[in-house]
Design a protein around this motif. Structure first.
Motif, PDB file in Angstrom:
ATOM      1  N   LEU A 133       1.267  -0.960   0.128  1.00 39.86           N
ATOM      2  CA  LEU A 133       0.111  -0.240  -0.217  1.00 39.86           C
ATOM      3  C   LEU A 133       1.001   1.306   0.177  1.00 39.86           C
ATOM      4  O   LEU A 133       2.050   1.410   0.641  1.00 39.86           O
ATOM      5  N   ASP A 134       0.740   2.206  -1.141  1.00 37.91           N
ATOM      6  CA  ASP A 134       1.250   3.223  -0.537  1.00 37.91           C
ATOM      7  C   ASP A 134       0.667   4.522  -0.416  1.00 37.91           C
ATOM      8  O   ASP A 134      -0.628   4.909  -1.901  1.00 37.91           O
ATOM      9  N   LYS A 135      -0.300   5.206   0.322  1.00 45.01           N
ATOM     10  CA  LYS A 135      -0.285   6.692  -0.339  1.00 45.01           C
ATOM     11  C   LYS A 135      -0.124   7.342  -0.930  1.00 45.01           C
ATOM     12  O   LYS A 135      -1.106   8.958  -1.228  1.00 45.01           O
ATOM     13  N   LEU A 136       1.164   7.971  -1.024  1.00 46.10           N
ATOM     14  CA  LEU A 136       2.035   8.903  -1.294  1.00 46.10           C
ATOM     15  C   LEU A 136       2.443   8.106  -2.448  1.00 46.10           C
ATOM     16  O   LEU A 136       2.842   9.527  -3.312  1.00 46.10           O
ATOM     17  N   MET A 137       2.034   7.287  -3.233  1.00 44.62           N
ATOM     18  CA  MET A 137       2.481   7.489  -4.580  1.00 44.62           C
ATOM     19  C   MET A 137       2.255   8.342  -5.569  1.00 44.62           C
ATOM     20  O   MET A 137       1.475   8.525  -4.931  1.00 44.62           O
ATOM     21  N   VAL A 138       3.477   8.767  -6.514  1.00 44.43           N
ATOM     22  CA  VAL A 138       2.707   9.769  -7.251  1.00 44.43           C
ATOM     23  C   VAL A 138       2.942   9.899  -9.089  1.00 44.43           C
ATOM     24  O   VAL A 138       4.155   9.373  -8.607  1.00 44.43           O
ATOM     25  N   THR A 139       2.425  10.043  -9.678  1.00 47.38           N
ATOM     26  CA  THR A 139       2.482   9.577 -10.918  1.00 47.38           C
ATOM     27  C   THR A 139       3.369  10.723 -11.914  1.00 47.38           C
ATOM     28  O   THR A 139       3.215  12.059 -11.621  1.00 47.38           O
ATOM     29  N   ALA A 140       3.821  10.683 -12.918  1.00 39.99           N
ATOM     30  CA  ALA A 140       4.733  11.644 -13.660  1.00 39.99           C
ATOM     31  C   ALA A 140       4.557  11.085 -15.530  1.00 39.99           C
ATOM     32  O   ALA A 140       5.259   9.836 -15.293  1.00 39.99           O
ATOM     33  N   GLU A 141       4.815  12.723 -15.943  1.00 37.86           N
ATOM     34  CA  GLU A 141       5.687  11.773 -17.109  1.00 37.86           C
ATOM     35  C   GLU A 141       7.081  11.969 -17.160  1.00 37.86           C
ATOM     36  O   GLU A 141       7.766  12.098 -16.390  1.00 37.86           O
ATOM     37  N   PRO A 142       7.556  11.076 -17.886  1.00 41.04           N
ATOM     38  CA  PRO A 142       9.209  10.822 -17.901  1.00 41.04           C
ATOM     39  C   PRO A 142       9.818  11.955 -17.849  1.00 41.04           C
ATOM     40  O   PRO A 142      11.028  12.599 -18.277  1.00 41.04           O
ATOM     41  N   PHE A 143       9.226  13.444 -18.776  1.00 47.77           N
ATOM     42  CA  PHE A 143      10.261  14.162 -19.409  1.00 47.77           C
ATOM     43  C   PHE A 143      10.874  14.912 -18.546  1.00 47.77           C
ATOM     44  O   PHE A 143       9.834  15.456 -17.461  1.00 47.77           O
ATOM     45  N   LEU A 144      11.764  15.692 -18.358  1.00 46.68           N
ATOM     46  CA  LEU A 144      12.011  16.396 -17.318  1.00 46.68           C
ATOM     47  C   LEU A 144      13.190  17.930 -17.839  1.00 46.68           C
ATOM     48  O   LEU A 144      14.146  17.265 -18.409  1.00 46.68           O
ATOM     49  N   PHE A 145      12.880  18.582 -16.994  1.00 42.48           N
ATOM     50  CA  PHE A 145      14.134  19.251 -18.146  1.00 42.48           C
ATOM     51  C   PHE A 145      13.961  20.486 -16.312  1.00 42.48           C
ATOM     52  O   PHE A 145      12.948  21.372 -16.166  1.00 42.48           O
ATOM     53  N   TRP A 146      15.177  20.927 -15.894  1.00 38.87           N
ATOM     54  CA  TRP A 146      15.473  21.557 -14.827  1.00 38.87           C
ATOM     55  C   TRP A 146      16.943  23.058 -15.200  1.00 38.87           C
ATOM     56  O   TRP A 146      18.382  22.699 -15.964  1.00 38.87           O
TER      57      TRP A 146
END
Length: 461
Positions: A219-232
């Motif tokens: 169980l994971d109440k804090l799972m988070v989805t995101a796109e693979p793309f990242l730029f900083w």
């Protein structure tokens, strides 16, 4: 699970920071390049600290989408958060961070409204309410202990975020009479960097949580989805690339001496369409960005907004802008993540001011008329803050201004546009804007957002 010494203080424990900054720390740690964790600070009274503690500060990041024309579907437990500190319930633990010599970096994401001066904050408050005031207290304690400063990299989506944060910290230092020696230490021993972040993070996958947990086996109440793309993009000194070796870890991070080009492109062509689509789409019963992209009328709205109102107003190579816009549309269509419009709507007023208002003003100045699509989106945003059509998510101060203006609907448009506190200027002075907003408000209330859009956008045929 591996344990790492605390090397970063992170203001903000929300979905974005956990899937962006903390995920990147994890990638460096896996390669032995950083070997550090983040002590996370809850920036407001209520936060996720209790939930994080229940899970031993562990959570899962799920990356879903297309990267370099290849599908990505990864699951990773993030171990780069050491603990979450709530300064409202444990102020001493917060102040004690100043004693740790291993801490080098400070990051933050306290929403666009977070980097702001609050006149009531005092040094004696435990804690002060605003993020900059909390930071000032911590920096002053660090100074009193005679220790080195920090590299401070805010991630809030406002222009020149690092400079503005430093300016407000100096304002508190002067108001609180912290002395010239502290101001000199602040400037000499600390590096405030402006930065630009780019990753779509829809957050907790409510509709698929049970299925995902069954596959994960926990169980994971804090799972988070995101796109693979990242730029900083980090505007800072060249040595930062060595002390924070994100690019060396293979991450899409640029340290530069001028981030202007990157910022203009991203804020107006990625964030701008997000802010424009939200109130119109929510009023039409759509729920996600993917819903918008699969709806012919709303897709045409986004495409024409980019091509006819946003791109022509940017002083950047047009071919590059068109290519970036195509990539944005591809990311918006990502079928693997559920990016809810309601989550994007948080603090929409400050977002509009940053992302779309400059384009509206420039368009009017250069062409002598208002951009029709941005103007309609602006009217829809103002209507959504009436509170009966769409759930409002903003500060109490902003909502109070709207409640007062909506108390007299016949003068609402003129009244709200005059609010310099919202827009940074008196928008009722913009030629034709009050009348245009008033007309669009009536149209939206009488016929709805879809019908209003259909009068403006061209059909596919």
């Amino acid at each position: 699970m591996p344990q790492y010494p605390e090397r970063m203080i992170q203001f903000g424990e929300g979905n974005f920071m956990r899937a962006f900054v903390d995920w990147q720390l994890q990638q460096m740690n896996k390669q032995g390049l950083f070997n550090g964790s983040a002590a996370v600070i809850v920036p407001i009274g209520q936060g996720l600290g209790g939930l994080m503690a229940e899970q031993d500060n562990l959570y899962t990041v799920l990356l879903n989408g297309i990267m370099q024309e290849q599908p990505v579907n990864s699951r990773e437990i993030i171990t780069s958060v050491s603990r979450v500190i709530n300064p409202y319930s444990d102020y001493e633990a917060y102040l004690a961070l100043a004693e740790n010599d291993e801490l080098e970096f400070i990051t933050s994401n306290t929403t666009e409204a977070g980097i702001a001066y609050q006149p009531g904050d005092r040094l004696e408050d435990t804690p002060p309410s605003s993020f900059p005031a909390k930071l000032t207290v911590l920096l002053h304690r660090r100074f009193e202990l005679g220790k080195k400063g920090f590299v401070i990299i805010p991630c809030e989506l406002i222009d020149r975020n690092g400079e503005k944060l430093q300016e407000i910290v100096r304002q508190y230092a002067a108001e609180w009479k912290l002395g010239d020696a502290f101001l000199q230490w602040l400037d000499a021993e600390n590096t405030f960097c402006c930065s630009l972040v780019d990753r779509i993070v829809p957050g907790y996958p409510r509709d698929k949580a049970a299925e995902l947990e069954a596959g994960l086996g926990y169980l994971d109440k804090l799972m988070v989805t995101a796109e693979p793309f990242l730029f900083w993009v980090i505007e800072g000194p060249a040595w930062l690339s060595e002390r924070l070796p994100l690019a060396k870890a293979g991450l899409n991070v640029a340290v530069t001496d001028d981030m202007t080009l990157y910022r203009e492109r991203k804020v107006h062509l990625l964030n701008g369409p997000h802010t424009a689509m939200v109130p119109l789409a929510l009023m039409a019963g759509l729920e996600t960005v993917e819903d918008v992209m699969n709806d012919e009328t709303f897709y045409r709205f986004v495409r024409e907004l980019l091509d006819e109102e946003l791109i022509p107003m940017l002083d950047l190579p047009q071919e590059e802008l068109l290519s970036y816009a195509d990539a944005v549309l591809e990311r918006f269509r990502n079928p693997f993540i559920r990016h809810e419009l309601a989550s994007i709507s948080l603090n929409s007023i400050s977002k509009f001011r940053t992302r779309l208002l400059p384009v509206l003003l420039r368009y009017q100045q250069e062409r002598g008329q208002l951009p029709p699509l941005i103007t309609l989106a602006f009217a829809a945003l103002l209507l959504s803050y009436r509170g009966d059509l769409v759930k409002r998510q903003d500060s109490a101060e902003v909502l109070a201004v709207f409640d007062q203006a909506w108390s007299n609907p016949s003068t609402f448009a003129a009244s709200i546009l005059k609010e310099v506190s919202l827009w940074g200027q008196d928008l009722s002075q913009v030629p034709g804007l009050t009348e245009a907003i008033d007309a669009r408000l009536h149209q939206l209330q009488n016929s709805g957002s879809r019908a209003a859009l259909q009068q403006l956008v061209r059909s596919e045929a």
